[in-house]
Design a protein around this motif. Sequence first.
Motif, PDB file in Angstrom:
ATOM      1  N   PRO A   1     -53.906  67.168  69.380  1.00 10.15           N
ATOM      2  CA  PRO A   1     -54.046  68.243  68.385  1.00 10.15           C
ATOM      3  C   PRO A   1     -54.362  69.597  69.025  1.00 10.15           C
ATOM      4  CG  PRO A   1     -55.251  66.289  67.685  1.00 10.15           C
ATOM      5  CD  PRO A   1     -54.808  66.037  69.092  1.00 10.15           C
ATOM      6  N   GLU A   2     -55.184  69.589  70.066  1.00  8.64           N
ATOM      7  CA  GLU A   2     -55.568  70.845  70.719  1.00  8.64           C
ATOM      8  C   GLU A   2     -54.363  71.518  71.377  1.00  8.64           C
ATOM      9  OE1 GLU A   2     -58.796  68.132  70.085  1.00  8.64           O
ATOM     10  OE2 GLU A   2     -56.988  67.895  71.313  1.00  8.64           O
ATOM     11  N   LYS A   3     -53.569  70.721  72.083  1.00  6.97           N
ATOM     12  CA  LYS A   3     -52.383  71.272  72.747  1.00  6.97           C
ATOM     13  C   LYS A   3     -51.372  71.760  71.720  1.00  6.97           C
ATOM     14  CE  LYS A   3     -49.738  72.005  76.375  1.00  6.97           C
ATOM     15  NZ  LYS A   3     -50.094  72.964  77.440  1.00  6.97           N
ATOM     16  N   LEU A   4     -51.192  70.993  70.646  1.00  6.29           N
ATOM     17  CA  LEU A   4     -50.242  71.378  69.616  1.00  6.29           C
ATOM     18  C   LEU A   4     -50.680  72.657  68.913  1.00  6.29           C
ATOM     19  CD1 LEU A   4     -47.643  70.717  68.177  1.00  6.29           C
ATOM     20  CD2 LEU A   4     -48.914  69.198  66.641  1.00  6.29           C
ATOM     21  N   ASN A   5     -51.970  72.784  68.687  1.00  5.46           N
ATOM     22  CA  ASN A   5     -52.505  73.998  68.072  1.00  5.46           C
ATOM     23  C   ASN A   5     -52.190  75.214  68.945  1.00  5.46           C
ATOM     24  OD1 ASN A   5     -55.303  75.837  68.239  1.00  5.46           O
ATOM     25  ND2 ASN A   5     -54.516  75.516  66.172  1.00  5.46           N
ATOM     26  N   PHE A   6     -52.397  75.067  70.254  1.00  3.24           N
ATOM     27  CA  PHE A   6     -52.130  76.170  71.193  1.00  3.24           C
ATOM     28  C   PHE A   6     -50.648  76.529  71.191  1.00  3.24           C
ATOM     29  CE2 PHE A   6     -50.745  77.461  75.454  1.00  3.24           C
ATOM     30  CZ  PHE A   6     -51.474  78.631  75.603  1.00  3.24           C
ATOM     31  N   ILE A   7     -49.775  75.513  71.271  1.00  6.51           N
ATOM     32  CA  ILE A   7     -48.342  75.753  71.323  1.00  6.51           C
ATOM     33  C   ILE A   7     -47.864  76.446  70.052  1.00  6.51           C
ATOM     34  CG2 ILE A   7     -46.077  74.621  71.320  1.00  6.51           C
ATOM     35  CD1 ILE A   7     -47.297  72.459  73.131  1.00  6.51           C
ATOM     36  N   ARG A   8     -48.359  75.993  68.917  1.00  9.57           N
ATOM     37  CA  ARG A   8     -47.914  76.584  67.652  1.00  9.57           C
ATOM     38  C   ARG A   8     -48.431  78.007  67.477  1.00  9.57           C
ATOM     39  NH1 ARG A   8     -47.886  71.865  62.946  1.00  9.57           N
ATOM     40  NH2 ARG A   8     -46.267  70.576  63.907  1.00  9.57           N
ATOM     41  N   GLN A   9     -49.640  78.263  67.926  1.00  9.11           N
ATOM     42  CA  GLN A   9     -50.150  79.634  67.852  1.00  9.11           C
ATOM     43  C   GLN A   9     -49.294  80.566  68.714  1.00  9.11           C
ATOM     44  OE1 GLN A   9     -54.313  79.558  68.898  1.00  9.11           O
ATOM     45  NE2 GLN A   9     -54.940  79.285  66.778  1.00  9.11           N
ATOM     46  N   GLU A  10     -48.950  80.103  69.912  1.00 11.98           N
ATOM     47  CA  GLU A  10     -48.099  80.903  70.797  1.00 11.98           C
ATOM     48  C   GLU A  10     -46.718  81.129  70.183  1.00 11.98           C
ATOM     49  OE1 GLU A  10     -48.831  82.312  73.958  1.00 11.98           O
ATOM     50  OE2 GLU A  10     -50.834  81.932  73.139  1.00 11.98           O
ATOM     51  N   ARG A  11     -46.209  80.110  69.512  1.00 10.62           N
ATOM     52  CA  ARG A  11     -44.913  80.226  68.866  1.00 10.62           C
ATOM     53  C   ARG A  11     -44.944  81.277  67.752  1.00 10.62           C
ATOM     54  NH1 ARG A  11     -39.561  80.308  69.172  1.00 10.62           N
ATOM     55  NH2 ARG A  11     -38.512  79.478  67.347  1.00 10.62           N
ATOM     56  N   LEU A  12     -45.987  81.250  66.952  1.00 17.09           N
ATOM     57  CA  LEU A  12     -46.121  82.223  65.866  1.00 17.09           C
ATOM     58  C   LEU A  12     -46.222  83.644  66.409  1.00 17.09           C
ATOM     59  CD1 LEU A  12     -48.562  80.260  63.524  1.00 17.09           C
ATOM     60  CD2 LEU A  12     -46.185  80.837  63.026  1.00 17.09           C
ATOM     61  N   LEU A  13     -47.012  83.799  67.467  1.00 17.65           N
ATOM     62  CA  LEU A  13     -47.157  85.133  68.070  1.00 17.65           C
ATOM     63  C   LEU A  13     -45.825  85.623  68.626  1.00 17.65           C
ATOM     64  CD1 LEU A  13     -50.588  84.735  69.906  1.00 17.65           C
ATOM     65  CD2 LEU A  13     -50.112  86.152  67.900  1.00 17.65           C
ATOM     66  N   ALA A  14     -45.062  84.715  69.225  1.00 19.53           N
ATOM     67  CA  ALA A  14     -43.756  85.089  69.780  1.00 19.53           C
ATOM     68  C   ALA A  14     -42.801  85.549  68.690  1.00 19.53           C
ATOM     69  CB  ALA A  14     -43.156  83.904  70.540  1.00 19.53           C
TER      70      ALA A  14
END
Length: 271
Positions: free
Chosen positions: A201-214
């Motif tokens: 969950p922690e890694k997925l949260n990070f990846i999705r946040q980065e995706r949204l920012l991108a």
Amino acid sequence: MKGIKVFVISDSVGETGEQVAKAVLSQFRPNYEETVIRRFPYTRTEEGLTKIIHYASVKGAMVIYTLVKNEMRTLAATLCTEQGVHGIDVLGPVIGAMDNILDEAPLEKPGIMHQLDEDYFKKIEAIEFAVKYDDGRDPRGLLQADIVLIGVSRTSKTPLSQYLAHQRFKVANVPLVPEVDPPKELFQVPKEKCIGLVISPEKLNFIRQERLLALGLNNDALYAQHSRIEEELQYFNRIVEQIGCQVIDVTNKAVEETANRIIRHLHEQKQ
């Protein structure tokens, strides 16, 4: 951590040189952190080779070259020495050894391995299949696939599909979303062909946040919230339990590592 750039120069597609670079780099950077690998395919003129090696010098990159013509390999070695570039000739020593053993001159014809033979067409067919049946676009492809990947959003389903396609596997993938029932065809796929991809969950949260920012969006959207991620992962667990398929944790794994595990799994099932 010290970064590294690798330029792969080839008179064909550059796949061999890139695989050599990745195999070696994985011994130093298992997840390819701080690494850049760039291919320069179809480099068949002295002018092109000169420009690339000069560019490598400017960028501080090392060079790995797979060139079948002796004069091009000689030129590459000379240019690297003159411009202070670390250059590695991958094919030259092997061609020289084979020449001595066979007592025959090499053809020095670029791209022979990638001529339009049966294996080439299988690879193209697999790549086209992966594109056509990516992201659950057409569930009819699930029953034709060699491998079916399932997982929540951002678990590397598409990159894995493409990587495996280059290994001649026909791959379809299906995103699992709590609000959408999986296609009925998914439950008709033999479980040994189905692979679930899970992530922390922690890694997925990070990846999705980065995706949204991108994408220029607010990174606290529901898509990246922990509660939503937990809900999706619980739903994923229910589906894979129902199917009874193999599950691979892709947290901090390179696409190549996950793909190799999938291929080993398939071989084990066949045996």
